[in-house]
Design an enzyme around this catalytic site. Sequence first.
Site, PDB file in Angstrom:
ATOM      1  N   LYS B 251      41.689 -15.451 -20.079  1.00  0.00           N
ATOM      2  CA  LYS B 251      40.935 -14.275 -20.506  1.00  0.00           C
ATOM      3  C   LYS B 251      41.946 -13.314 -21.115  1.00  0.00           C
ATOM      4  CE  LYS B 251      37.803 -10.613 -19.297  1.00  0.00           C
ATOM      5  NZ  LYS B 251      37.815 -10.328 -20.740  1.00  0.00           N
ATOM      6  N   ARG B 271      33.269  -6.312 -31.393  1.00  0.00           N
ATOM      7  CA  ARG B 271      32.359  -6.519 -30.286  1.00  0.00           C
ATOM      8  C   ARG B 271      31.044  -5.763 -30.461  1.00  0.00           C
ATOM      9  NH1 ARG B 271      33.180  -6.989 -24.312  1.00  0.00           N
ATOM     10  NH2 ARG B 271      31.177  -6.180 -23.717  1.00  0.00           N
ATOM     11  N   GLU B 301      39.121 -13.910 -29.780  1.00  0.00           N
ATOM     12  CA  GLU B 301      39.683 -12.654 -29.293  1.00  0.00           C
ATOM     13  C   GLU B 301      40.911 -12.329 -30.139  1.00  0.00           C
ATOM     14  OE1 GLU B 301      38.398 -11.501 -26.057  1.00  0.00           O
ATOM     15  OE2 GLU B 301      39.855  -9.931 -25.577  1.00  0.00           O
ATOM     16  N   ARG B 415      24.383 -12.204 -20.722  1.00  0.00           N
ATOM     17  CA  ARG B 415      25.453 -12.242 -19.729  1.00  0.00           C
ATOM     18  C   ARG B 415      24.994 -13.204 -18.638  1.00  0.00           C
ATOM     19  NH1 ARG B 415      29.353  -8.566 -19.061  1.00  0.00           N
ATOM     20  NH2 ARG B 415      28.309  -6.937 -20.237  1.00  0.00           N
ATOM     21  N   LYS B 421      34.074 -14.693 -15.506  1.00  0.00           N
ATOM     22  CA  LYS B 421      35.447 -14.228 -15.680  1.00  0.00           C
ATOM     23  C   LYS B 421      36.048 -13.929 -14.327  1.00  0.00           C
ATOM     24  CE  LYS B 421      33.659  -9.698 -17.098  1.00  0.00           C
ATOM     25  NZ  LYS B 421      33.461  -8.796 -18.230  1.00  0.00           N
TER      26      LYS B 421
END
Lengths: 249, 555
Positions: B251, B271, B301, B415, B421
């Site tokens: 992450k 985002r 990312e 989600r 995570k």
Amino acid sequence: MFKGSIRTSALRSSIDALLAVVDEARFNLTPTGVSVRAVDAANVAMVSLELPDSAFDAYSVDKEVTIGLDLSKFIDLLKMGNPDSICEMDLQDSSRLKIKMGSLKYSISLLEPSTIKREPKIPEIELPGEVILRGSDFRQGIKASEPIGDYLVVGIETKPKEIFIMETEGDVDRVTLELDKDDLFSISVVGEDAVRSMFSIEYLKEISKVTSAADEVKLKIGKDFPIDISFAVGDASVRYLLAPRIEAD
Amino acid sequence: MSEILFIDFAEVCSKIEELSGSIAITEIVSDFFKCLDDDELSIASHFIMGKVFPEWSPYEMGVGPGLLYEAAKLAYTVGKNEINDILRSTGDIGRTFQELSKRRTQQTLFVEKLTIKSVNASFVEIAKREGKGSQKMKIRLLADLFLQATPLEARYLARLVLEELRIGVGEGIVRDAIARAFEVDVRLVERALMITNDPGVVATFSRNYGNDGLESVELYPMRPVKMMLAQVAEGIEDALTQIPSPAIEWKFDGTRVQIHKYDGEIKIYSRKLENVTKSIPEIVAVVKREFVADSVILDGEVIAIDEDGKPRPFQDILRRFRRKYRVEEMQNLIPLHLHIFDILYLDGRTLIDLPLSERRQILEKIAVSGDAPIAEHYLVEDVSAIETIYNEAIDAGHEGVMVKNRDSRYTPGKRGKNWLKIKPLMETLDLVVVGGEWGEGRRANLIGSYTLACLDPERDKLLKIGRVGTGLTDEKLLEFTEIFSDLVIGEDGSEIVFKPAIVFELAYEEIQKSTKYDSGYALRFPRVIRLREDKSVEDADTIERVERLYKKRFE
């Protein structure tokens, strides 16, 4: 479709008259002249303009047509020309207008008329009071009110005699303009009662800037009714209708 | 069918506001949808959720409470004091406008009823005004709108303009209402909503083409789609119980990007789905160089690395994303790196319904070389192996690991439990700032404390969970006061209500049960860690997560 020449200053004052209420408008070009009728987005103020063919040095329309104009853009461009020049206009199709002022030549794109707010029907109203006064006096009454408050009362007192009044009351201050028969071109009321209506200065301010140049301005007034303001500049005539404010309860 | 008036919409809103059960609300919304033509349907389906424009739309109203009050002053000729007095007694901006409209004195020459379409057209006009003098024009146009509105219309118009309708209709209800109104499969509606991000399109599609039409909905390159989000797992074991055979990725401590390529052109979205392409040319170059595809949508990312290879603070990446001029200077100062971990679309084919493992294979296939910026992806199943990866990620300065279900679809905007995570123990909550209080004494001109709320996405509500005033320097307080001054939608004495727009990251000692706040929980010793500029209200933590964290104490 349309060809016309007119003094640049005359065209400018006609466009300014419309700009007091709207930013864009539909122009109906007919064999006898140009007419415009428009209402602001909030339906509070309406303007109509009649520009007969006699207002033009030369005028010809072979087929009646309606065009849409962005007025702020148009006035900016007219300001580029000498006011004493002759503005020559030539419309070949309803999407472009050619303009020549002295040595300046423009070709401007027009608005699609259907994208402009619909032309209003003029509401039929009977207004008992009528005053004809100097454009500069009307302007003065409004200018004096601006720093005092947001509303302005326009009316005619009938007793003991007919007096035209413009009055604004703020939170703490008050201003009154009074004109009697001697200061006016004419004053009359149908019936014996006084008439008065209240209006937003915001709107009147813009309108009075335009009428200040007129020698004579005719006001028609009712009791808590719209005010009808009309005047002529040369052969052109302009008329406004403005909705009143009515105090609750 | 006659044109639907805005008053019809306002009456539906007011009816819904009286209800609390989602079934009853769904019925009303669905019956309302049935009366609308296609154009009205595409407008009403986001209006009813309190959105002025669909999310992909290039338009933004750009109207905050400040401008709205200016419009009220103009339309109703009232002073700020009178507005504040009404606001204090009603406690709600909608009711304040309703009252102002009742008291209004300006008449009109004729009455022209507002329709859903005419209101939408006015919103577009307002949104289009940009640049010099635009504020004044926006105020004028708004005032014109309110001059034509009846008191009930004004109430919902004001709330809609601020995107603060909050009548309890969220995506879930709109989804169910579309399915019920047009007799289509709710799962297909959900998929189409995720892909198009536009309930209007989905609703008209459902009515006109039914289930078959919904099935054929595809992603389009250059039209951003919401990103799939992860839930927090409370440790590696917890994650493994939920996903026994996962794919593990680092992450990264950076920020998400969605990269679109079409016809040789590349666009990169942040985002929040803002176009940031121009600010990060080196990322554009990397994508051009390292991936072979005519058209593609990638998810990844972007991170910034300092001299010793550690990620730089998030603030630095934001400085890059916001830069519009002299981008090169910034590029040398804060170089960025890309890590791609997913692919959503390739050369005409929508891939989101494929399992992660297949998407990963496709992603690896379009990489030109071993240098392609594809994030490492480990297929491991035991705690110790994951722990090793986790420790490596933490040692490298990153946030932890992602535990992903290899068989899962890509679900935009959701989600779900397919991505988890794992972060170090210090749990923080991302909460929405919904209110505040003026300080005292030295801090009298500053907002001294803030009221926080978590999300209840099911009911589209914000539930209060506490108040924070510590952890803020005077400098920060001043900065925040400036930000929040533009968001005030209500005031009562020293208490202030904000338009929910800002997310704070909060640390705290523990979560307690409490009757003081409507979430039923309170935070003990909360302190602000930072303002999450990358997060919007919908990204804040949910009541479900709060409950989970609370229960964890007793395990």
